[in-house]
Design a protein around this motif. Sequence first.
Motif, PDB file in Angstrom:
ATOM      1  N   GLY A  55      36.156  50.340  35.358  1.00 28.25           N
ATOM      2  CA  GLY A  55      34.706  50.346  35.603  1.00 28.25           C
ATOM      3  C   GLY A  55      34.346  49.357  36.696  1.00 28.25           C
ATOM      4  O   GLY A  55      33.449  48.533  36.506  1.00 28.25           O
ATOM      5  N   ILE A  90      35.913  40.585  44.679  1.00 27.23           N
ATOM      6  CA  ILE A  90      36.281  41.088  46.010  1.00 27.23           C
ATOM      7  C   ILE A  90      37.196  42.296  45.872  1.00 27.23           C
ATOM      8  O   ILE A  90      38.190  42.251  45.135  1.00 27.23           O
ATOM      9  CB  ILE A  90      36.995  39.965  46.809  1.00 27.23           C
ATOM     10  CG1 ILE A  90      36.076  38.751  46.933  1.00 27.23           C
ATOM     11  CG2 ILE A  90      37.439  40.467  48.193  1.00 27.23           C
ATOM     12  CD1 ILE A  90      36.761  37.511  47.434  1.00 27.23           C
ATOM     13  N   SER A  92      38.762  38.494  41.352  1.00 29.18           N
ATOM     14  CA  SER A  92      37.569  37.655  41.226  1.00 29.18           C
ATOM     15  C   SER A  92      37.992  36.202  41.212  1.00 29.18           C
ATOM     16  O   SER A  92      39.037  35.857  40.655  1.00 29.18           O
ATOM     17  CB  SER A  92      36.812  37.976  39.940  1.00 29.18           C
ATOM     18  OG  SER A  92      36.443  39.331  39.905  1.00 29.18           O
TER      19      SER A  92
HETATM   20  C1  BTN Z   1      30.109  46.455  46.982  1.00 34.23           C
HETATM   21  O1  BTN Z   1      29.434  47.333  46.432  1.00 34.23           O
HETATM   22  O2  BTN Z   1      30.229  46.415  48.198  1.00 34.23           O
HETATM   23  C2  BTN Z   1      30.773  45.385  46.152  1.00 34.23           C
HETATM   24  C3  BTN Z   1      32.087  45.841  45.619  1.00 34.23           C
HETATM   25  C4  BTN Z   1      32.845  44.762  44.855  1.00 34.23           C
HETATM   26  C5  BTN Z   1      34.123  45.273  44.257  1.00 34.23           C
HETATM   27  C6  BTN Z   1      34.953  44.191  43.634  1.00 34.23           C
HETATM   28  S1  BTN Z   1      36.536  44.763  43.115  1.00 34.23           S
HETATM   29  C7  BTN Z   1      36.825  43.293  42.227  1.00 34.23           C
HETATM   30  C8  BTN Z   1      35.503  42.898  41.578  1.00 34.23           C
HETATM   31  N1  BTN Z   1      35.338  43.552  40.296  1.00 34.23           N
HETATM   32  C9  BTN Z   1      34.330  44.419  40.298  1.00 34.23           C
HETATM   33  O3  BTN Z   1      33.995  45.143  39.321  1.00 34.23           O
HETATM   34  N2  BTN Z   1      33.734  44.454  41.504  1.00 34.23           N
HETATM   35  C10 BTN Z   1      34.346  43.509  42.411  1.00 34.23           C
END
Ligand code: BTN
Length: 249
Positions: free
Chosen positions: A46, A137, A66
Motif C-alpha cells: 500500500g 522516498i 523511509s
Molecule cells: C509522491 O507521490 O510523489 C510521493 C511518493 C512517495 C513514495 C515513497 S516509497 C517509500 C515511502 N513509503 C510510502 O508509502 N511512500 C514513500
Amino acid sequence: MVNNKDEYPQVIHLKETISTNNYLRQHLLEERLPEGSVVVSEYQTGGRGQTGNGWESAPGMNLLFSVILYPEHILANRQFIISQITSLAVKETLDLYTNNISIKWPNDIYWQDKKICGILIENDLTGTTIHKSIIGIGINLNQTLFKGDAPNPISLALITGKTYDKQEVLNRFRQLFYSYYLFVLQEKFIEIKDIYMQSLYRKDGYHLFTGSEGSFYARIYNIENTGHLLLQLENGEIRRYAFKEVSWK
Ligand code: BTN
C-alpha cells in the motif's frame, strides 16, 4: 547527526510491508531508533504518494525507504528545509548515474520531463518545532514497465539500459543526506537554498503554469523559506502559491 557517539543509524530491511512510512511510525511506538535510521522494503502493498495517491513499484525493482529524523531544533515554519535537503540528496545521488536530473518544486525528482522519484514527508509538530520527521522516498531504479496511472514515470534503467544495485544507491543517498543534515544543524540555510534554486526544474525562462486564475506564462522568481513558490508574469506581476495551488501546463 545529533546522536550519542554509540548510537549509529540503523538500517532495517524488509521483504514486504504496507508502506515503509507506516512501518517506521509503528516501529517508533515500540522503540526509539537512532536519528537517521532507515527502513527499506523490497515491496509495498500500500505504497503511499502525495495527496492520497498510491505509489506503484514492482516487487524488488526499486528503492523504497523511509528515514527518521528528530529535528526538534527546526521551527515548524521552516519545515520546508527538510524537503530541500531530501530533494538535493536524491538529486545528487542520481547525478552520479545520469545527467538531466532536477527538482520539480517542491520535491519531485525529474529526469528531463519525467518523474524518477517521489518523496512523502510526514512531520509531527509539537508546539512550534518538529518533533519527528518521517521521510519516505521511492526511487525508480530497475522497473521498465509502469502499469499504473502515474502520468510520466521513468526509471534509471529506462534511461541508461543498465541495472542498479539498490544497496549501493541507498548508501550513496545516506552519505549525501547526512552531509546535508549537518548543514541544517549548522544553520547553513542560505547555502542550502542557493543549491536548491540552482537544481530546480525549469529554473530559467518563462513556462506555462495553471492556477485557479487559469493558464499563464511565468518564470520562477523565488521560493520562500515556507516553501511558497513566487512566480513572475511577463508583465512583472508576482503570484504566490502553496503546494498544489499551481501546476506546470
Ligand atoms: C509522491 O507521490 O510523489 C510521493 C511518493 C512517495 C513514495 C515513497 S516509497 C517509500 C515511502 N513509503 C510510502 O508509502 N511512500 C514513500
